[in-house]
Design a protein around this motif. Structure first.
Motif, PDB file in Angstrom:
ATOM      1  N   GLU A   1     -15.120  30.527  -6.748  1.00  0.00           N
ATOM      2  CA  GLU A   1     -14.339  29.259  -7.575  1.00  0.00           C
ATOM      3  C   GLU A   1     -15.192  29.271  -8.659  1.00  0.00           C
ATOM      4  O   GLU A   1     -14.119  27.855  -9.290  1.00  0.00           O
ATOM      5  N   GLY A   2     -16.238  29.467  -8.952  1.00  0.00           N
ATOM      6  CA  GLY A   2     -17.042  28.800  -9.487  1.00  0.00           C
ATOM      7  C   GLY A   2     -16.444  29.382 -10.989  1.00  0.00           C
ATOM      8  O   GLY A   2     -16.378  28.785 -11.769  1.00  0.00           O
TER       9      GLY A   2
ATOM     10  N   GLN B   1     -18.990  24.625 -17.873  1.00  0.00           N
ATOM     11  CA  GLN B   1     -17.945  26.223 -17.375  1.00  0.00           C
ATOM     12  C   GLN B   1     -19.321  27.076 -16.653  1.00  0.00           C
ATOM     13  O   GLN B   1     -19.304  27.839 -15.599  1.00  0.00           O
ATOM     14  N   ILE B   2     -19.987  26.873 -17.319  1.00  0.00           N
ATOM     15  CA  ILE B   2     -21.584  27.639 -16.924  1.00  0.00           C
ATOM     16  C   ILE B   2     -21.523  26.924 -15.890  1.00  0.00           C
ATOM     17  O   ILE B   2     -22.147  27.442 -14.481  1.00  0.00           O
ATOM     18  N   ASP B   3     -21.834  25.614 -15.943  1.00  0.00           N
ATOM     19  CA  ASP B   3     -21.822  24.647 -14.865  1.00  0.00           C
ATOM     20  C   ASP B   3     -21.100  24.757 -13.091  1.00  0.00           C
ATOM     21  O   ASP B   3     -21.815  25.440 -12.007  1.00  0.00           O
ATOM     22  N   ALA B   4     -20.227  25.193 -13.705  1.00  0.00           N
ATOM     23  CA  ALA B   4     -18.858  25.150 -12.788  1.00  0.00           C
ATOM     24  C   ALA B   4     -19.737  26.981 -12.072  1.00  0.00           C
ATOM     25  O   ALA B   4     -19.660  27.299 -10.456  1.00  0.00           O
ATOM     26  N   ILE B   5     -19.867  27.814 -12.547  1.00  0.00           N
ATOM     27  CA  ILE B   5     -20.705  29.350 -11.650  1.00  0.00           C
ATOM     28  C   ILE B   5     -21.881  28.594 -11.058  1.00  0.00           C
ATOM     29  O   ILE B   5     -21.799  29.598 -10.440  1.00  0.00           O
TER      30      ILE B   5
ATOM     31  N   ALA C   1     -13.372  30.424 -11.000  1.00  0.00           N
ATOM     32  CA  ALA C   1     -12.185  30.247 -11.143  1.00  0.00           C
ATOM     33  C   ALA C   1     -12.035  28.601 -12.060  1.00  0.00           C
ATOM     34  O   ALA C   1     -11.328  28.868 -12.570  1.00  0.00           O
ATOM     35  N   THR C   2     -13.204  27.437 -11.497  1.00  0.00           N
ATOM     36  CA  THR C   2     -12.728  26.431 -12.522  1.00  0.00           C
ATOM     37  C   THR C   2     -13.052  26.793 -14.015  1.00  0.00           C
ATOM     38  O   THR C   2     -12.877  26.284 -14.482  1.00  0.00           O
ATOM     39  N   ALA C   3     -13.886  27.734 -13.879  1.00  0.00           N
ATOM     40  CA  ALA C   3     -14.563  27.517 -15.382  1.00  0.00           C
ATOM     41  C   ALA C   3     -13.451  27.672 -16.518  1.00  0.00           C
ATOM     42  O   ALA C   3     -13.596  27.682 -17.924  1.00  0.00           O
ATOM     43  N   ARG C   4     -12.399  28.497 -15.893  1.00  0.00           N
ATOM     44  CA  ARG C   4     -11.299  29.257 -16.128  1.00  0.00           C
ATOM     45  C   ARG C   4      -9.997  28.632 -16.486  1.00  0.00           C
ATOM     46  O   ARG C   4      -9.651  28.303 -17.649  1.00  0.00           O
ATOM     47  N   ARG C   5     -10.203  27.497 -15.642  1.00  0.00           N
ATOM     48  CA  ARG C   5      -9.638  26.537 -16.126  1.00  0.00           C
ATOM     49  C   ARG C   5     -10.058  26.339 -17.420  1.00  0.00           C
ATOM     50  O   ARG C   5      -8.638  25.276 -17.998  1.00  0.00           O
ATOM     51  N   ILE C   6     -10.922  24.905 -17.151  1.00  0.00           N
ATOM     52  CA  ILE C   6     -11.213  24.446 -18.043  1.00  0.00           C
ATOM     53  C   ILE C   6     -11.794  24.894 -19.500  1.00  0.00           C
ATOM     54  O   ILE C   6     -10.460  24.629 -20.348  1.00  0.00           O
ATOM     55  N   ALA C   7     -11.725  26.488 -19.149  1.00  0.00           N
ATOM     56  CA  ALA C   7     -11.658  26.730 -20.548  1.00  0.00           C
ATOM     57  C   ALA C   7     -10.323  27.168 -21.294  1.00  0.00           C
ATOM     58  O   ALA C   7     -10.128  27.086 -22.634  1.00  0.00           O
ATOM     59  N   HIS C   8      -9.311  27.951 -19.999  1.00  0.00           N
ATOM     60  CA  HIS C   8      -8.117  27.914 -21.018  1.00  0.00           C
ATOM     61  C   HIS C   8      -7.009  26.365 -21.570  1.00  0.00           C
ATOM     62  O   HIS C   8      -6.484  26.944 -22.134  1.00  0.00           O
ATOM     63  N   LEU C   9      -7.462  25.113 -21.054  1.00  0.00           N
ATOM     64  CA  LEU C   9      -7.696  24.390 -21.296  1.00  0.00           C
ATOM     65  C   LEU C   9      -7.450  23.796 -23.014  1.00  0.00           C
ATOM     66  O   LEU C   9      -6.662  23.345 -23.701  1.00  0.00           O
TER      67      LEU C   9
END
Length: 375
Positions: A207-208, A183-187, A210-218
């Motif tokens: 966008e970074g 998630q950190i890498d995405a940001i 948002a991607t982190a949140r998608r990973i985290a939410h799963l």
């Protein structure tokens, strides 16, 4: 001695210079907070404060993220207790963090140091000291808040009577560090990140984040719940089974994750997300204390442990490990839910029973008489 803000209002307390566990300095640090109920027992040092610790992207508005649990006659009964919720150091809801002005000009940005869960607790102790408050009745928190509650019991046992540790582990596992590092890498890979110095540029690494949140939410939700809700259905009006991959043609689960991502990017700062996620990666109750089990065994504060049976992020066996090795266990509760990790935020009936049970057990310690109060 400062006065507490009016119930429900946001207050900010200057805690002076904070030195982190790793030796960094945060001058002129501030902690934001909200409180509900009246504070009793200030003279005796044994207060009626229940300190609620928030999770990663929550804040001091506990009445919003735990609705129906705080108020007169409710589980967190403001007729009896003064409920206080601070915003963690490094956060973005009023406390000093990467988005805060730097004393030397500009914003903290990349100059904000890495912090640990212990640093969050140290800042909270400084916050109480600034208010002239010696101790609290109980500390309660889930996820990152649970890690803070655990460190409270280890670091300052003389300043609390009991702790409720919810949906967290004794240390970050390799899996947790890995998924959170992704998630950190995405940001940090977002072109608008600018090395953490995007404040004031008019750009944000949305966008970074948002991607982190998608990973985290799963990891926050349960596999059974998501499959039951979305399965392999297409989002209404879209077709993800066309001849070519089209990001505008989504499965329903993709649309749901996009919605969760938009919600977070509209209310949370990417720099704080990186800082607090890194703090979770540093979580290790055994560091410098002879290892996990020895550190847990030395904790004599009465602790109540809570886990979720379908938690992917902090599996239930990690709470079982806590309950087996803590030096003083009040009890243990299991939240049964298909929701997964977020069940401690979603299963209000179960949380109502659990919090009431914890407070009943914790209240074996003497509470101050409500005759004199500090409002």
């Amino acid at each position: 001695m400062s006065r507490l803000v009016a119930p429900g209002e946001l207050g900010v307390v200057n805690i002076g210079t904070l030195r982190t566990e790793a030796g960094a300095i945060i001058p002129d640090a501030r902690i934001a907070y909200r409180r509900w109920g009246k504070l009793h027992g200030l003279d005796s040092g044994r207060t009626n404060i229940i300190l609620v610790e928030h999770s990663l992207t929550s804040g001091p508005d506990v009445d919003e993220w735990w609705p129906g649990l705080i108020g007169p006659g409710l589980a967190l009964d403001t007729n009896k207790y003064c409920v206080v919720c601070t915003n963690s150091i490094g956060g973005c809801h009023g406390s000093t963090g990467p988005s805060s002005p730097h004393p030397e000009g500009g914003y903290w940005g990349s100059r904000f140091p890495g912090i640990s869960i212990r640093d969050q607790v140290t800042a909270e102790i400084a916050f109480l000291d600034a208010l002239g408050i010696e101790g609290v009745h109980a500390v309660i928190g889930g996820s990152m808040g649970g890690a803070r509650a655990l460190e409270w019991a280890a670091m300052y046992p003389e300043r609390l009577s009991a702790a409720a540790i919810i949906a967290v582990s004794a240390r970050a596992s390799a899996w947790q560090i890995g998924i959170q590092a992704a998630q950190i890498d995405a940001i940090e890979g977002d072109p608008h990140w600018h090395g953490g110095n995007y404040y004031g540029t008019g750009q944000q690494p949305r966008e970074g984040l948002a991607t982190a949140r998608r990973i985290a939410h799963l990891t926050y939700r349960g596999e059974l719940e998501l499959d039951e809700r979305f399965g392999v259905e297409a989002q209404e009006g879209e077709n993800p089974l066309g001849p070519v991959r089209d990001p505008q043609q989504r499965f329903a689960i993709e649309s749901y994750l996009d919605y969760q991502a938009r919600k977070l990017t509209s209310r949370f700062d990417a720099g704080s997300y990186v800082t607090l996620t890194d703090a979770l990666n540093r979580h290790n109750i055994g560091r410098g204390r002879g290892g996990l089990n020895r550190a847990l065994a030395t904790i004599q504060v009465p602790c109540f442990v809570v886990g979720v049976d379908t938690d992917i992020l902090y599996p239930y066996h990690q709470q079982e490990h806590l309950s087996r090795n803590l030096g003083n266990v009040l009890g243990m509760a299991r939240i049964s839910s298909p929701v997964g990790h977020d069940a401690f935020l979603a299963e209000f009936r179960q949380m109502n029973r659990i919090i009431r049970r914890f407070i009943t057990l914790a209240s074996a310690a003497t509470l101050p008489e409500p005759g004199s109060h500090f409002s």
